[in-house]
Structure formats: structure tokens, C-alpha cells
Design a protein around this motif. Sequence first.
Motif, short mmCIF file in Angstrom:
data_model
loop_
_atom_site.label_atom_id
_atom_site.label_comp_id
_atom_site.label_asym_id
_atom_site.label_seq_id
_atom_site.Cartn_x
_atom_site.Cartn_y
_atom_site.Cartn_z
N LEU A 377 -16.17 9.49 -12.73
CA LEU A 377 -15.11 9.90 -11.81
C LEU A 377 -15.64 10.09 -10.40
CD1 LEU A 377 -12.91 12.47 -13.80
CD2 LEU A 377 -12.35 10.13 -13.15
N GLN A 378 -16.82 10.70 -10.25
CA GLN A 378 -17.36 10.93 -8.92
C GLN A 378 -17.76 9.62 -8.25
OE1 GLN A 378 -20.68 13.57 -9.58
NE2 GLN A 378 -22.08 11.95 -10.21
N ILE A 379 -18.21 8.64 -9.04
CA ILE A 379 -18.53 7.33 -8.48
C ILE A 379 -17.26 6.60 -8.07
CG2 ILE A 379 -19.50 5.06 -9.01
CD1 ILE A 379 -21.54 6.47 -10.77
N LEU A 380 -16.24 6.65 -8.93
CA LEU A 380 -14.98 5.97 -8.64
C LEU A 380 -14.31 6.55 -7.41
CD1 LEU A 380 -12.74 3.97 -9.45
CD2 LEU A 380 -11.81 5.75 -10.94
N LEU A 381 -14.18 7.87 -7.35
CA LEU A 381 -13.54 8.51 -6.20
C LEU A 381 -14.37 8.29 -4.94
CD1 LEU A 381 -11.25 10.25 -5.13
CD2 LEU A 381 -12.57 12.28 -5.76
N GLY A 382 -15.69 8.40 -5.04
CA GLY A 382 -16.54 8.17 -3.87
C GLY A 382 -16.43 6.75 -3.35
N SER A 383 -16.32 5.78 -4.26
CA SER A 383 -16.18 4.39 -3.85
C SER A 383 -14.85 4.16 -3.13
CB SER A 383 -16.27 3.48 -5.08
OG SER A 383 -17.52 3.62 -5.72
N CYS A 384 -13.80 4.84 -3.59
CA CYS A 384 -12.50 4.70 -2.94
C CYS A 384 -12.50 5.32 -1.54
CB CYS A 384 -11.42 5.35 -3.80
SG CYS A 384 -11.11 4.53 -5.38
N LEU A 385 -13.39 6.28 -1.30
CA LEU A 385 -13.43 6.96 -0.01
C LEU A 385 -14.32 6.27 1.01
CD1 LEU A 385 -13.68 10.70 -1.16
CD2 LEU A 385 -11.69 9.54 -0.20
N ILE A 386 -15.05 5.23 0.62
CA ILE A 386 -16.01 4.61 1.53
C ILE A 386 -15.32 4.05 2.77
CG2 ILE A 386 -17.56 2.63 1.81
CD1 ILE A 386 -18.64 3.17 -0.94
N VAL A 387 -14.31 3.22 2.58
CA VAL A 387 -13.66 2.56 3.72
C VAL A 387 -12.97 3.56 4.63
CG1 VAL A 387 -11.89 0.89 4.40
CG2 VAL A 387 -13.42 0.37 2.50
N ASN A 403 -24.23 5.13 13.97
CA ASN A 403 -24.70 5.73 12.73
C ASN A 403 -25.62 4.78 12.00
OD1 ASN A 403 -23.13 8.26 12.80
ND2 ASN A 403 -21.40 6.85 12.71
N THR A 404 -26.04 5.22 10.83
CA THR A 404 -26.92 4.42 10.00
C THR A 404 -26.27 3.12 9.60
OG1 THR A 404 -27.77 6.48 9.11
CG2 THR A 404 -28.32 4.48 7.91
N PRO A 405 -27.00 1.98 9.59
CA PRO A 405 -26.43 0.72 9.13
C PRO A 405 -25.90 0.83 7.72
CG PRO A 405 -28.54 0.35 10.20
CD PRO A 405 -28.38 1.83 10.06
N ARG A 406 -24.79 0.15 7.45
CA ARG A 406 -24.13 0.29 6.17
C ARG A 406 -24.64 -0.71 5.17
NH1 ARG A 406 -18.70 0.59 9.59
NH2 ARG A 406 -18.74 2.80 10.06
N LEU A 407 -24.44 -0.36 3.91
CA LEU A 407 -24.76 -1.28 2.83
C LEU A 407 -23.78 -2.43 2.84
CD1 LEU A 407 -25.41 1.11 -0.16
CD2 LEU A 407 -27.12 -0.17 1.10
N ASN A 408 -24.26 -3.63 2.56
CA ASN A 408 -23.38 -4.78 2.44
C ASN A 408 -22.97 -4.99 1.00
OD1 ASN A 408 -23.52 -5.47 5.19
ND2 ASN A 408 -25.53 -6.43 4.87
N ALA A 409 -22.72 -3.89 0.31
CA ALA A 409 -22.33 -3.95 -1.10
C ALA A 409 -20.90 -3.49 -1.23
CB ALA A 409 -23.23 -3.06 -1.96
N LYS A 410 -20.24 -3.99 -2.28
CA LYS A 410 -18.89 -3.57 -2.56
C LYS A 410 -18.90 -2.12 -3.02
CE LYS A 410 -17.24 -8.17 -3.80
NZ LYS A 410 -16.59 -8.99 -4.84
N PRO A 411 -17.83 -1.36 -2.68
CA PRO A 411 -17.81 0.05 -3.05
C PRO A 411 -17.98 0.28 -4.54
CG PRO A 411 -16.07 -0.42 -1.47
CD PRO A 411 -16.68 -1.74 -1.85
N ASN A 412 -17.39 -0.60 -5.38
CA ASN A 412 -17.48 -0.36 -6.81
C ASN A 412 -18.80 -0.80 -7.39
OD1 ASN A 412 -17.18 -3.09 -6.61
ND2 ASN A 412 -15.27 -3.21 -7.78
N GLY A 413 -19.76 -1.10 -6.52
CA GLY A 413 -21.07 -1.47 -7.01
C GLY A 413 -22.01 -0.31 -7.24
#
Length: 417
Positions: A377-387, A403-413
Motif C-alpha cells: 500500500l505504501q509503495i502504491l500510494l507513494g507511486s501515485c503521488l510522484i507526479v 532539485n535533485t535529478p529525477r529517476l527515469n523510471a515509471k512510478p509503479n517500478g
Amino acid sequence: LWLPATIVAPTSVNGASHSARVASPMSSDKSDKCIQAASVALRDLFERMKRQWFILSVIIAIVAAHAAPWVGKKGGPLMPSVAVPFAVACIFLIIGLSLKTRQLKDTILQWRIHTTVQLFSLLLTPLIMCSAANGCEALADRIFTSEFALGFKKETPGTEDYKSLISLLEGVKVLSCMPSPVSSAVILTKAVGANEAAAAFNATLGSFLGVLITPLMLLQITGTAAEVPIMQMISGLGTQIVFPIVLGQSLRGLLFKNPDEFFKTIPLSKISSGTLVFIIYTVFCDTFSGNFEVEIEVLLGLVIFLLLWMIFLIFLVYTLASTTFPSLSRSDLVAIIFCSTHKSLTLGMPLLKILFGGDPDISIAVISIPLLIYHPLQILLGSCLIVPMQKWVDKDPQTKGANTPRLNAKPNGVVAP
């Protein structure tokens, strides 16, 4: 007149063959498109499964434990009494090898962030969550034992349904005592482009404090201090947690000139996660070998409760941090939110195994269910909050998006525990 007739409604063999030759390219194109679409869909599904392999592995491990609990139970062919302590030590050796203590010197002076995260994670969250769980226990006691049970079957405190519900509420208390995770909060903070260094510092500090503080809190909350041999507990914590972490840090500094580059070639996170799946499997084998029944309605209610609770914690820590320290940037607040509200499954499961593995009155599988649910749940909710958090940080007047350069990964990764 003959040519259209042979194409549309052929009446001869030659006409039929000509019609087939004309229609064949169209049907072939449609079949190729269908095959291509199915191939793309399967590829996307496979990629998603690869990114979420840990959660899928936990589900498979629980199903396998239910199907054949004799394999991993105490005294079984996997010899969990020997294998599990070794697995726990391996996990914390990997944590010791992975902790970047030198990199954390640059962020040690950011005391506002560290104080907020650690006090919220290890003090305020347990106080609020345990109070809520105690209130639910009192309510459940009234509902289950009342003459007017509101549609529930009247129970007594000694029945299995009542015990399972109380054990789940104990698991909620156990969940509240867990420190910040080593990896997932840092990965999400980096994906947003926020203060990754502060997140890494607090994840590391939380791991060390969790080894010292969390066992004492767990014993106090569950009320089992008198039932657990204190010397056995100290010995287990020392040999399976403290010593492997110290050994990992020593090996990191002595044997490798550039340990970060070296460990990029070794999938330490996947090794640690796979070992954790094995521990979860043995825990549920022990449970399913006895009588284990939890109603699906109770589990669904627990999922909804934990999701709402996580959202409440996010708003609470944001409000407290932003009002107490107005000088904090949005980048700092993102790191505080993720590190304060996330809980470590990697540290939690081994601690439960060490502290309560020999207590017949406590079912580790039942009290670990809230932690196992909270992790995805914490991963799912955190991924939804990224954008939305990225857009929010970019509009920060203090940093102006630097800010710090972002990951070029999909949130659900994000799958690391």
C-alpha cells in the motif's frame, strides 16, 4: 460484369479461388495486427510483473505455505530453526554493506528534518496508532460480547474469531513501531526530485534506531516481556542483527576502495528481498500447520483502514512539519513525508521472528498481516503521488525547481521493501 461477380459472389471454382486470393491480404493484415497487439499487451504485463516481483513472490509464498505447510514448518525438511536465523543475518549483513554512511555526513546538520522524521516515526505514530488500536479493541469487545451484536455472531473472548481480530489489532500496534525502510522511501524521494540525501540519512538512522528501540517498544506494547527469555532475545538481536550490520560496514570500508561502484554489479536488494520471502514463507507454514482462519471481510476492512490511516499520516506530518519549521523547502517536506509514513518490512519480519518465534501464544503470521498489507500500500500510494509532488516541488518559491535529478523510471517500478 464477370470480374466483379467473381469477387463478390463467385459461382465457379476459378471464381472462388480468385476471391480467396483477393480477401487473403486483408485477413492477413487483421491477424497480424491482432498478434502484434496481443504481443505488446503480454510484454507490458510481463514488465509490470517483473517490476512487482517481490509482492507477487510474497503472494506465491503464502499460497505455497497454505498448500503444503509441512515443508517449511518447525521440524520440516527446510529446517527453519537453522535456516531462518541464517537468513536474518544475511539480510542485515546486506543492509550493513549497503548503508552509505560517508555520504550522510553532508546532511547531518539538517537537524530539523531528522528530528521531525524520527520523532514522528518512532514516537508520535506509535502513540496515535496504539491508542486507535486500543479503542478498536474496546469496541470489538463490546460488539462481540454484547447482547445486541449489531448483526455479528455473539462471541466470547476465548473463541478463534475474537482471538484473530485481537491479533490483527496487535499487528497494527506492531506496525506502528517499525522504523523507516532502507530503500523505498529513498527511491520515491529521488523519483520526485526531492532531498534524496536527507531521505537516505533518515532511512539509515531509522535502521540503527529501529534495532535498538523497536524491540523494546514491541515487548512493551504486546506485554510479553516476562514470557520471552531476555538473554535469548539479546543474543538473537546481537548475533542476527547488530553483528551482521557492523560486519557489513567494516567490510565495506576495508575491502573496497569504491564500494558503491562494486555493489552496483551485485543485486544486493534482490538477494535481500528473496531471503525475506523465504522468512515469510516459513512463518506462514508454521501458522497454516495449525488452525488459521481470518475472515475475508476483516482483511478487506483492514486494507481500507490502513490506506485511510496512511493518508491521514501524510497530512498530519505535512501539517506538523510545515507549521513547526516554516523554513523547510518543499523538497525537504517530500523527504519527511515518505520517511515518516513508510514502515520497514525488511527489519520488521526478522524482528518478529526473533522476539516472538518461541512464544506459543503469539501467531507471528497474524500479527504480521498488517505489515504485509502496509508494504504494498505504501509503495502504491507513494507511486501515485510522484507526479503531483513533482509539480508541487517545481513550483516551490524557495528552490525554483532546482532539485535533485529525477529517476527515469515509471512510478509503479518501485518494488524494494
